[in-house]
Design a protein around this motif. Structure first.
Motif: not given
Ligand code: ATP
Ligand code: MG
Length: 413
Positions: A140-144, A151-153
């Motif tokens: 789990l990542r709070n990607e900007l 490909m970027r979850g």
């Protein structure tokens, strides 16, 4: 599997807010469901692809003595404070939450700290080493930004492996074995000729780490590729990478790529921070040497879609396809065509051949268009000709080439 029983449906349009080709196609084909930006559910066909990719990775990790485990998603704040990675300034992707008591917990974005801390229970002596552990887990990542589809979850499946070694030499030996194992993974998936080990920045311990970068226009990275050497350098370390490889800028091609995996040496840094020591043969206490090795399972799936799909839809390499065959019946329930299709289906199932069977009463054109969208490697058509001659048209999805095959030939292939 009978398509009449499959609960998912294909659709003509992807959600208007979905900009990535991989997610657009996977949603249209009913492989995934978009819950929110960067967060996708995997439906029956999509899950089969995930599982096939995982199985290839699993087999290769087991071959180099990896042992599969699964860590927890909830993580202790105190542990990450030890290495100063609870701090949002150092790690900017944390999702954090609280227990009822008010105590803070984190949702696992990575697992070096908890795995290394856990290994303290099992590693005390040189006899306990080396140890190689890996897992497949939802990170789990709070990607900007989350505009690259799967490909970027903000939630995605990663294989992460960790190596615990007595010495730098033993570590390097395993590092090399992992490089080879990764190459085999990408070869088996059909990406071997376009995936390159790439020098990237090393972090705290070594000058370089290695990324595995797959050439792909939808990738977020820019790398500099030396085709002759089959190696590349990430933009961020271009100068020192060229020095390391002994090459000049004009020998390198600037290309877009997706980082599908990476491998890292931590040396003794993390073991010292977290207190993971062992006693050597002379009873001397030493820090364990740590390495970490990731593969982005769902990013890999998205990359495969980006690279192989065409104007008609998905195109799966056989090694990861949900089903090897798409058996398409052009009959109507109860007619001779349908009866033949039923018997071929029964035989394939009996022979343990993976087959999706389109047993629905729909127009041929509609069935073929949908079959192209779903992207199974081979389509077996059961129509009038097959009933008359016992010979089936088998269409290869990737080339559109048509072969005539008998019953026996299909079963033998
Ligand atoms: P990136 O630079 O792309 O953000 P990273 O350096 O954060 O990647 P790691 O933390 O080392 O990546 O994760 C290991 C692997 O997991 C990566 O090589 C990549 O394949 C995959 N990965 C990382 N972040 C994501 C994400 N948000 N969605 C899907 N896969 C990811
Ligand atoms: Mg990242």
């Amino acid at each position: 599997m009978r398509q009449s029983k499959l609960f998912t449906k294909t659709r003509r349009e992807a959600p208007a807010d979905e900009v990535a080709k991989n997610a657009q196609l996977l949603i249209r084909a009913g492989y995934i469901h978009k819950e929110m930006a960067g967060v996708y559910a995997y439906l029956p066909l999509g899950l089969r692809v995930v599982e096939r990719i995982k199985q290839i990775v699993r087999e290769e990790m087991n071959k180099i003595d990896g042992q599969e485990i699964i860590m927890t998603a909830l993580q202790r704040k105190e542990l990450w404070e030890v290495t100063d990675r609870w701090n949002d300034k150092n790690v900017d992707v944390w999702f954090k939450s609280q227990l009822k008591s008010g105590a803070e917990v984190g949702l696992g974005w990575s697992h070096e700290e908890p795995i290394t801390d856990m290994m303290k229970h099992f590693i005390a002596s040189y006899r306990d080493l080396p140890a190689y552990v890996y897992q497949f887990q939802t990170k789990l990542r709070n990607e900007l930004r989350a505009k690259s589809g799967i490909m970027r979850g903000r939630e995605f499946i990663m294989k992460d492996m960790y190596s615990y070694s007595v010495s730098e030499e033993e570590h390097q030996n395993f590092y090399g074995k992992t490089m080879e194992a990764y190459k085999r993974v990408f070869e088996r998936i059909g990406l071997g000729d376009r995936t390159f080990p790439t020098f990237a920045s090393g972090g705290a311990f070594t000058q370089f780490s290695h990324e595995f970068q797959t050439l792909c226009d939808a990738g977020e990275d820019v790398i500099y590729l030396h085709r002759g050497k089959g190696q590349a350098i990430n933009k961020e370390v271009l100068e020192s990478g060229m020095e390391q490889m002994g090459v000049s800028r004009d020998e390198l091609e600037e290309v877009r790529a997706a980082e599908v995996g990476n491998i890292f040496s931590f040396g003794d840094v993390k073991s010292k921070q977290l207190g993971l020591y062992f006693r050597d043969e002379d009873g001397v206490e030493k820090p364990v040497i740590l390495g970490s090795y990731g593969i982005g399972i769902t990013r890999l799936m998205g990359t495969i879609v980006e690279i192989f799909s065409d104007g008609k839809g998905l195109v799966w390499p056989e090694s990861v396809a949900p089903f090897k065959y798409h058996l398409v019946s052009l009959g109507r329930e109860g007619d001779d065509i349908s009866k033949l299709a039923e018997s071929v289906y029964a035989e394939l199932v009996e022979a343990d051949v993976e087959v999706l069977y389109d047993d629905r009463d729909l127009r041929a054109g509609e069935k073929f268009a949908e079959s192209d969208l779903l992207g199974m490697p081979h389509r077996i058509v059961v129509g009038k000709d097959a009933v008359a001659t016992g010979v089936f048209e088998v269409v290869r999805r990737v080339t559109g080439a048509v072969e005539k095959k008998s019953h026996a030939e299909i079963l033998a292939s």
